[in-house]
Design a protein around this motif. Structure first.
Motif, PDB file in Angstrom:
ATOM      1  N   MET B  57     -34.828 -17.998 -83.480  1.00  0.00           N
ATOM      2  CA  MET B  57     -34.100 -19.035 -82.996  1.00  0.00           C
ATOM      3  C   MET B  57     -34.218 -18.588 -81.415  1.00  0.00           C
ATOM      4  N   PHE B  59     -30.785 -19.800 -78.286  1.00  0.00           N
ATOM      5  CA  PHE B  59     -29.688 -20.403 -78.102  1.00  0.00           C
ATOM      6  C   PHE B  59     -29.505 -20.667 -76.805  1.00  0.00           C
ATOM      7  N   ARG B  61     -26.991 -20.121 -74.600  1.00  0.00           N
ATOM      8  CA  ARG B  61     -26.295 -19.066 -73.799  1.00  0.00           C
ATOM      9  C   ARG B  61     -27.289 -17.960 -73.228  1.00  0.00           C
ATOM     10  N   THR B 140     -28.891 -25.021 -80.260  1.00  0.00           N
ATOM     11  CA  THR B 140     -29.431 -24.071 -81.102  1.00  0.00           C
ATOM     12  C   THR B 140     -30.578 -24.471 -81.682  1.00  0.00           C
TER      13      THR B 140
END
Lengths: 335, 335
Positions: B57, B59, B61, B140
């Protein structure tokens, strides 16, 4: 003179999830495989089989209710992924889980989450075969289930024909009843029906073996939303008989405890039941039903496929539009 | 009398990612399959093959830099998943992508993201075969790659033996150089080396076909972090020769533009190169290297496996500890 340039930017909240998926489909290069974006699983042809692959995620904000235990989050993550394998008639080969967790997550939370995920996988005849764990802002759990099905037993979302019988496995509204009952003093024990759904692996396999199903999907988003999705994919319509809906026993209990909630609304729209919704030709329906009955599985005819788009509910002889009150992402919520 | 009960709760930030994974491993039920949690891919035995499944994954951030374009996000998502298939010697069968996007995401962002993902999949001989899109708070993106490899060509993380040669494909520090150079006036064109990594599919297949690799992983987290991971899994140590490291040409350019950054630090610790790190027995190394050379693939010996734990760097005859300056999730960051 002041000139104003207004740039019109279309955002996902304007176009909605289904249009967004159409956009994606147009761009993607087609492989030699059948492209099943929009179906429950991707299907990779391997000899006489399809390898089924599905990924589903749960997010703290949208899927995790304050009353849900870490064990239940783990169970739920595996269950929703296995459900997609079940809806295609597949047998699970394994599950990969990817856990995104905040730094302050306790060790015992992680252990309980893992126990729940493991318990669900093992209950349905498979195991967790891989995964990873990463730091995230909010709980973000991603599962991937892999399964296998013979090509001639694969149950697609595409294929329902006019006059086919529309049928569902098991009962409807169980999750909805659980959601409302758990909030009451007498109904706490029903929370499991909402938080620990059962993927219909056995039901999916039995249906697939009959080779009579013309289209199939799971009822994760509720009956009305699912019918609208099948309508789009197959360019057909549906007539559903209200009186034929197999209401969950706990749903029949609901009015005595919480009179403000309409049991039929939950059975039609609430979702979370993870039963299978299938279409079967009228000539083959009775034999399919009997074959499943012998193995203790209930299959109930709830209506029929029509040749013209439109989803209708027939209630005591009266036909009215059954609205899509399911959940579409990005668009303003209907609940 | 006032009594204070202090409850000690262990949190993930106290125990770190590796201990958390150990916790998970202890709980999970073992299937008939080899449990490869901690390896790059899950491997499901199917006849003479392993089916490889990996999920990764990104993300907003932690992975998405402000300068990254939506096209590059899509490319990156597919590349990091294919890289795990490459590290096991596998051929890709398809990729499933699951996009979690905020409601205000523009339609053109989604289109560019999809184009980047599609371009990467097609470039490396595969396609995107399924996926979904959901509403999330922050971007995401979850990818799942599926691949296949003959059992006797599978390259595990487990298996490096003392005296084996440690080798890497290609060059080191390319991504690190790209990261620093793109911030300079003269170096913008190097941003691709950081934002659009190449999974080493061809290199992985060539290595697998030699059947000489004793352990293998990709260099997503940087060389030092990867060596520490192999050390834990195989209960061995490593001696790396600083002078043998194949520095990326752009890394050699770095000091003339940005003198404050040590090229060797980037080659040893920065990560993002997605080259393959392998161990090979000394008797078989030269033939393996030659076989790859014939196909235009560089394989460079950078050190050896030792019998005792400990990761060391040999610099002009002097041996000192090579610290793990890679990234471990949950623990306070070392950069």
């Amino acid at each position: 003179m002041l000139m104003l340039f207004v740039i019109l930017v279309k955002r996902l909240q304007d176009i909605g999830e289904r249009n967004a998926i159409q956009n994606i489909k147009k761009i993607l290069t087609k492989g030699k495989d059948i492209n099943r974006i929009g179906d429950d699983c991707a299907a990779i042809p391997i000899g006489k089989h399809y390898l089924l692959v599905t990924t589903d995620m749960i997010f703290q904000r949208t899927h995790i209710y304050p009353d849900m235990t870490p064990y239940q989050m783990g169970w739920f993550l595996i269950a929703i992924n296995l459900s997609d394998i079940a809806a295609k008639g597949g047998e699970p080969l394994g599950v990969v889980s990817y856990l995104g967790l905040p730094r302050i997550t306790s060790e015992s939370f992680l252990k309980q989450l893992t126990k729940g995920a493991d318990a669900c996988a093992v209950h349905f005849g498979t195991t967790i075969i891989g995964g990873d764990i990463k730091e995230t802002k909010e709980i973000t759990l991603c599962g991937t289930a892999v399964g296998i099905v013979k090509k001639d037993e694969f149950m697609s979302r595409i294929g329902g024909n006019p006059n086919d019988i529309v049928a569902v496995t098991g009962f409807l509204g169980k999750a909805g009843a659980g959601f409302y009952l758990m909030k009451t003093r007498k109904g706490k024990q029903y929370s499991k029906d909402f938080f620990e759904p059962f993927p219909r692996m056995n039901e999916g396999r039995l249906l697939a073996q009959q080779r009579t199903v013309t289209s199939s999907m799971d009822l994760s988003d509720g009956l009305s939303a699912s019918l609208y999705q099948l309508q789009e994919l197959n360019n057909v319509g549906f007539e559903i008989k209200k009186g034929a809906l197999p209401l969950a026993p706990s749903l029949r209990l609901l009015p005595t405890i919480l009179s403000s909630v309409d049991p039929y609304f939950l059975a039609l729209h609430f979702g979370g039941d993870y039963e299978l919704l299938v279409t079967i030709s009228p000539q083959k329906f009775q034999n399919t039903k009997k074959a499943l009955q012998k193995r203790g599985v209930l299959l109930t005819a709830i209506g029929r496929v029509t040749g013209k788009k439109g989803v209708f509910l027939i209630d005591e002889g009266q036909k009215k539009v059954l609205e899509n009150k399911g959940y579409e992402h990005f668009k303003p919520h209907q609940f």
